[in-house]
Write an enzyme that holds these catalytic residues in place. Structure first.
Site, PDB file in Angstrom:
ATOM      1  N   CYS A   1      67.294  62.739 -10.995  1.00  0.00           N
ATOM      2  CA  CYS A   1      66.694  62.658  -9.669  1.00  0.00           C
ATOM      3  C   CYS A   1      65.426  63.518  -9.635  1.00  0.00           C
ATOM      4  O   CYS A   1      65.429  64.609 -10.195  1.00  0.00           O
ATOM      5  CB  CYS A   1      67.694  63.146  -8.627  1.00  0.00           C
ATOM      6  SG  CYS A   1      67.156  62.834  -6.950  1.00  0.00           S
ATOM      7  N   PRO A   2      64.378  63.008  -9.046  1.00  0.00           N
ATOM      8  CA  PRO A   2      64.294  61.837  -8.176  1.00  0.00           C
ATOM      9  C   PRO A   2      63.851  60.546  -8.880  1.00  0.00           C
ATOM     10  O   PRO A   2      63.642  59.541  -8.219  1.00  0.00           O
ATOM     11  CB  PRO A   2      63.252  62.246  -7.149  1.00  0.00           C
ATOM     12  CG  PRO A   2      62.264  63.037  -7.963  1.00  0.00           C
ATOM     13  CD  PRO A   2      63.127  63.798  -8.969  1.00  0.00           C
TER      14      PRO A   2
END
Length: 82
Positions: free
Chosen positions: A20-21
């Site tokens: 992430c992201p």
């Protein structure tokens, strides 16, 4: 409403090895290329991806259809909102 066939997504994003992201950003970009109602499959290995996609779908209004655990990978199925 017709049932969505999870085995035939309109597009697939392979985000394995990304954290992430990045899987969310790749999914957002891919969703923008789909027609409303089409399904996107995103494949991840990030342990937190399930929670990330649940939050992303709540925030954007794109339905999260399912998660599938396949070995070390998780397949996420999102539908482009109408």
């Amino acid at each position: 409403m017709a049932e969505i066939d999870l085995d035939h997504p309109a597009a697939t994003v392979d985000a394995t090895g990304l954290e992430c992201p990045l899987p969310i950003l790749k999914a957002k970009k891919a969703l923008s290329t789909l027609e409303p109602g089409q399904m996107l499959e995103v494949i991840t290995t990030d342990r937190k991806a399930k929670q990330d996609f649940e939050a992303f779908c709540r925030q954007t209004g794109n339905p999260l259809l399912a998660h599938r655990d396949v070995g070390e990978k998780v397949h996420h199925y999102l539908q482009r909102r109408a």
